[in-house]
Scaffold this active site. Structure first.
Site, PDB file in Angstrom:
ATOM      1  N   LYS A 179       0.861  -1.191   0.000  1.00 16.06           N
ATOM      2  CA  LYS A 179       0.000   0.000   0.000  1.00 16.06           C
ATOM      3  C   LYS A 179       0.895   1.239   0.000  1.00 16.06           C
ATOM      4  O   LYS A 179       1.467   1.619   1.018  1.00 16.06           O
ATOM      5  CB  LYS A 179      -0.928   0.018   1.222  1.00 16.06           C
ATOM      6  CG  LYS A 179      -1.898   1.196   1.163  1.00 16.06           C
ATOM      7  CD  LYS A 179      -1.910   1.885   2.506  1.00 16.06           C
ATOM      8  CE  LYS A 179      -2.296   3.309   2.556  1.00 16.06           C
ATOM      9  NZ  LYS A 179      -1.892   4.248   1.573  1.00 16.06           N
ATOM     10  N   GLU A 254       9.805   1.679  10.569  1.00 21.30           N
ATOM     11  CA  GLU A 254      10.814   2.730  10.348  1.00 21.30           C
ATOM     12  C   GLU A 254      10.090   4.057  10.489  1.00 21.30           C
ATOM     13  O   GLU A 254       9.291   4.418   9.627  1.00 21.30           O
ATOM     14  CB  GLU A 254      11.411   2.605   8.939  1.00 21.30           C
ATOM     15  CG  GLU A 254      12.091   1.284   8.651  1.00 21.30           C
ATOM     16  CD  GLU A 254      13.443   1.142   9.307  1.00 21.30           C
ATOM     17  OE1 GLU A 254      13.859   2.046  10.058  1.00 21.30           O
ATOM     18  OE2 GLU A 254      14.089   0.106   9.083  1.00 21.30           O
ATOM     19  N   CYS A 288      13.530  11.165   6.746  1.00 21.53           N
ATOM     20  CA  CYS A 288      13.476  10.756   8.148  1.00 21.53           C
ATOM     21  C   CYS A 288      14.800  11.043   8.845  1.00 21.53           C
ATOM     22  O   CYS A 288      14.845  11.258  10.040  1.00 21.53           O
ATOM     23  CB  CYS A 288      13.145   9.275   8.216  1.00 21.53           C
ATOM     24  SG  CYS A 288      14.233   8.279   7.210  1.00 21.53           S
ATOM     25  N   GLU A 389       9.319  16.512  14.989  1.00 29.84           N
ATOM     26  CA  GLU A 389       9.761  16.357  13.602  1.00 29.84           C
ATOM     27  C   GLU A 389       8.990  17.327  12.700  1.00 29.84           C
ATOM     28  O   GLU A 389       7.768  17.285  12.658  1.00 29.84           O
ATOM     29  CB  GLU A 389       9.509  14.917  13.142  1.00 29.84           C
ATOM     30  CG  GLU A 389      10.111  14.622  11.795  1.00 29.84           C
ATOM     31  CD  GLU A 389       9.808  13.206  11.316  1.00 29.84           C
ATOM     32  OE1 GLU A 389       8.674  12.747  11.528  1.00 29.84           O
ATOM     33  OE2 GLU A 389      10.705  12.572  10.739  1.00 29.84           O
TER      34      GLU A 389
HETATM   35  P1  NAD Z   1       2.231   8.576   7.449  1.00 37.12           P
HETATM   36  O1  NAD Z   1       2.449   7.781   8.669  1.00 37.12           O
HETATM   37  O2  NAD Z   1       1.200   9.637   7.460  1.00 37.12           O
HETATM   38  O3  NAD Z   1       1.848   7.638   6.224  1.00 37.12           O
HETATM   39  C1  NAD Z   1       2.649   6.521   5.864  1.00 37.12           C
HETATM   40  C2  NAD Z   1       1.764   5.463   5.242  1.00 37.12           C
HETATM   41  O4  NAD Z   1       0.872   4.974   6.250  1.00 37.12           O
HETATM   42  C3  NAD Z   1       0.894   5.974   4.102  1.00 37.12           C
HETATM   43  O5  NAD Z   1       0.829   4.978   3.098  1.00 37.12           O
HETATM   44  C4  NAD Z   1      -0.462   6.152   4.776  1.00 37.12           C
HETATM   45  O6  NAD Z   1      -1.559   6.073   3.896  1.00 37.12           O
HETATM   46  C5  NAD Z   1      -0.450   4.991   5.742  1.00 37.12           C
HETATM   47  N1  NAD Z   1      -1.401   5.134   6.860  1.00 37.12           N
HETATM   48  C6  NAD Z   1      -1.915   6.274   7.372  1.00 37.12           C
HETATM   49  N2  NAD Z   1      -2.783   5.985   8.385  1.00 37.12           N
HETATM   50  C7  NAD Z   1      -2.789   4.635   8.510  1.00 37.12           C
HETATM   51  C8  NAD Z   1      -3.462   3.721   9.376  1.00 37.12           C
HETATM   52  N3  NAD Z   1      -4.310   4.134  10.306  1.00 37.12           N
HETATM   53  N4  NAD Z   1      -3.211   2.411   9.253  1.00 37.12           N
HETATM   54  C9  NAD Z   1      -2.336   1.967   8.334  1.00 37.12           C
HETATM   55  N5  NAD Z   1      -1.698   2.771   7.456  1.00 37.12           N
HETATM   56  C10 NAD Z   1      -1.909   4.097   7.546  1.00 37.12           C
HETATM   57  O7  NAD Z   1       3.653   9.175   7.047  1.00 37.12           O
HETATM   58  P2  NAD Z   1       3.990  10.138   5.825  1.00 37.12           P
HETATM   59  O8  NAD Z   1       3.502  11.501   6.179  1.00 37.12           O
HETATM   60  O9  NAD Z   1       3.553   9.527   4.543  1.00 37.12           O
HETATM   61  O10 NAD Z   1       5.583  10.093   5.826  1.00 37.12           O
HETATM   62  C11 NAD Z   1       6.352  10.925   6.622  1.00 37.12           C
HETATM   63  C12 NAD Z   1       6.854  10.178   7.832  1.00 37.12           C
HETATM   64  O11 NAD Z   1       7.577   9.024   7.434  1.00 37.12           O
HETATM   65  C13 NAD Z   1       7.815  10.990   8.652  1.00 37.12           C
HETATM   66  O12 NAD Z   1       7.536  10.860  10.020  1.00 37.12           O
HETATM   67  C14 NAD Z   1       9.161  10.367   8.341  1.00 37.12           C
HETATM   68  O13 NAD Z   1      10.136  10.536   9.327  1.00 37.12           O
HETATM   69  C15 NAD Z   1       8.786   8.948   8.153  1.00 37.12           C
HETATM   70  N6  NAD Z   1       9.819   8.241   7.392  1.00 37.12           N
HETATM   71  C16 NAD Z   1      10.618   7.340   8.041  1.00 37.12           C
HETATM   72  C17 NAD Z   1      11.639   6.693   7.352  1.00 37.12           C
HETATM   73  C18 NAD Z   1      12.536   5.715   8.041  1.00 37.12           C
HETATM   74  O14 NAD Z   1      13.142   4.906   7.347  1.00 37.12           O
HETATM   75  N7  NAD Z   1      12.666   5.727   9.349  1.00 37.12           N
HETATM   76  C19 NAD Z   1      11.825   6.950   5.990  1.00 37.12           C
HETATM   77  C20 NAD Z   1      10.997   7.859   5.372  1.00 37.12           C
HETATM   78  C21 NAD Z   1       9.982   8.494   6.078  1.00 37.12           C
END
Ligand code: NAD
Length: 496
Positions: A179, A254, A288, A389
């Protein structure tokens, strides 16, 4: 809507479908703000069909009967196809997330290495033979696939972060439902076409698209999902932990970061300035691992800050497709507004805005969602700007007195994803990595990742590691097998 808008379909059992509702949502180009594609809006019904397909493919059909070496061949072929289409996929990612073409193209060209590495590892997954301490018994272990994996990814590096999950999962013999983020789904659907072209059997990789509540949530709760591999925000991560508790799903998470870059007084200043600028302003701070807290020794604070600001001020903003552009737009409108609100929070907290601090009004930024590279001084580590963040081009400069002070400030955060240090001291180069609470520590470099090097966080930055040989363990279960040729025990009610 422009006439050349692309309408996508989802991918289940190697076939292309509309969502059950037949509805779509729009995806916009962050540089122009215009709609460029329509993505199927899936819901729980589509999730269920995809999970059932992955569950069936795990146990029946061609996939479980392939040898590990054959799985490796398929992965290698997929890597070759990604290599062939790298620039096309990179251009799609830029259209979706606004990151620089130079960065996305480099990512896509490097991404096949994950496929090749895990292709090679597929037939080197060995069990063990413990020298068992009981007579006339033989014991061995098997490493078996964990099962059906839900891979959920964010918008900042969509295909790279998918590959970190998909490659080890397939090498281990798992099947997947992927997804992608609702902001960047198109590249994953193009990637799915390559999965089909590579010859993976139906149901091994499935892709459903849509929003977190409609697709992500039913996916993480589905009883036939055995493992969730997630990259995204901390609050979604904690929701996944709660939801997965019902069925004890395996998890790799992550999550976010608030990484410190420490510049010691003995550092090579020009390298430190360039590394610190790259750590926060590359990818518009939407990584991240962004080095969003810059800890600088008080004796070099003035000199370092001036050089840092001078370099940050020179950053060229504009069209992310141009090779000369250095800072692109922010990926989404809500993210753009969130960053501006954090800038206001910092100003209200008493931080001193030394550069930027506003939306960019430069002509080359057009209608895009651009924010000027922003530097705050006079920051205390307890401020929200230093603890939360931001995920944008905003950095806080925090002075420190001595090494102990630097480690204390760096570790004074709920996160623990990464840290960087800049020093010419041999002693500090070894001591600092021991003292810093982070999954990755870079010394005199920043933002380096590799298929060979485990990556992940401690504290609120996540659970588990991706990449390297450690990465595949997250997709395997150990089964212990006992064989006996001994006599029947005299007393069956006593443990053997
Ligand atoms: P997000 O958590 O909003 O979304 C990530 C994914 O989760 C999306 O596909 C979203 O649709 C899905 N999602 C949202 N609500 C959900 C739920 N209730 N159940 C299951 N899935 C759900 O994050 P984002 O805004 O897309 O990305 C930014 C974040 O990602 C930042 O916090 C960043 O630090 C983190 N990030 C971490 C890494 C790492 O490797 N540690 C790498 C890149 C980004």
């Amino acid at each position: 809507m422009p006439a050349d808008t692309t309408t996508y379909k989802i991918f289940i059992e190697n076939e292309w479908h509309d969502s059950a509702s037949g509805e779509h949502f729009e995806t916009r180009n962050p540089f122009t703000g215009e709609v460029w594609a329509r993505i199927p809006k899936c819901g729980p019904e589509d999730v269920n069909v995809a999970v059932e397909a992955a569950h069936k493919a795990l146990r029946t059909g061609a996939w479980p009967n392939l040898t590990a070496t054959q799985r490796g061949h398929l992965l290698r072929r997929l890597g070759d196809l990604i290599n062939r289409d790298a620039d096309k996929l990179a251009a799609i990612e830029v259209r979706d997330n606004g990151k620089l073409f130079a960065e996305m193209s480099a990512q896509l060209r490097y991404l096949p290495q994950w496929l090749y590495f895990y292709a090679g590892l597929a037939d080197k997954i060995n069990g063990s033979v413990p020298p068992i301490d009981k007579p006339k018994m033989f014991t061995y272990t098997r490493r078996e696939p964990v099962g059906v994996v839900a891979a959920i990814t964010p918008w900042n590096s969509p295909l790279m972060l998918t590959a970190w999950k998909l490659a080890p999962a397939l090498a281990a013999g798992c099947t997947l439902v992927v997804k992608p983020s609702e902001y960047t789904s198109a590249s994953m659907l193009e990637f799915a076409a390559l999965v089909e072209e590579a010859g993976f059997p139906p149901g091994v990789v499935n892709v459903v698209t849509g929003f977190g509540a409609d697709v992500g949530d039913p996916l993480i709760r589905h009883p036939k999902i055995n493992k969730v591999a997630f990259t995204g925000g901390e609050s979604t991560g904690s929701r996944i932990v709660e939801a997965s508790a019902q069925t004890f799903k395996r998890l790799t998470l992550e999550l976010g970061g608030k990484s410190a870059q420490i510049v010691f007084a003995d550092a090579d200043l020009s390298s430190a300035v360039s590394g610190a600028v790259s750590g926060i302003f590359a990818a518009t701070g939407q990584t991240c691992i962004a080095g969003s807290r810059l800890l600088v020794h008080e004796s070099i604070l003035k000199e370092f800050t001036e050089s840092f600001i001078e370099l940050a001020r020179s950053a060229r903003m504009g069209d992310p497709m141009l090779p000369t552009t250095q800072v692109g737009p922010v990926t989404t409108r809500p993210q753009y507004e969130r960053i501006l609100s954090y800038i206001d929070i910092a100003k209200n907290e008493g931080a001193q805005c030394l550069l930027g601090g506003v939306a960019a009004q430069r002509p080359e930024c057009g209608n895009g969602w651009f924010i000027e590279p922003t530097v705050f001084g006079n920051v205390d580590n307890s401020m929200r700007i230093a603890q939360e963040e931001v995920f944008g081009p905003v950095v806080s400069i925090i002075p420190f007195r001595d090494d102990e002070d630097a480690y204390r400030i760096a570790n004074d955060t709920d996160y623990g994803l990464a840290a960087g240090i800049w020093t010419n001291s041999f002693e500090r180069a070894f001591e600092a990595p021991k003292r810093l609470q982070a999954g990755t520590v870079w010394v005199n470099t920043y933002r380096a990742v590799s298929f060979l090097a485990p990556f992940g966080g401690i504290k609120n930055s996540g659970i588990g590691r991706e990449s390297g040989t450690e990465g595949i363990n997250q997709y395997l279960e150990t089964k212990t097998v006992w064989l006996s040729w001994g006599e029947t025990p005299a007393n069956p009610f006593v443990m053997r």
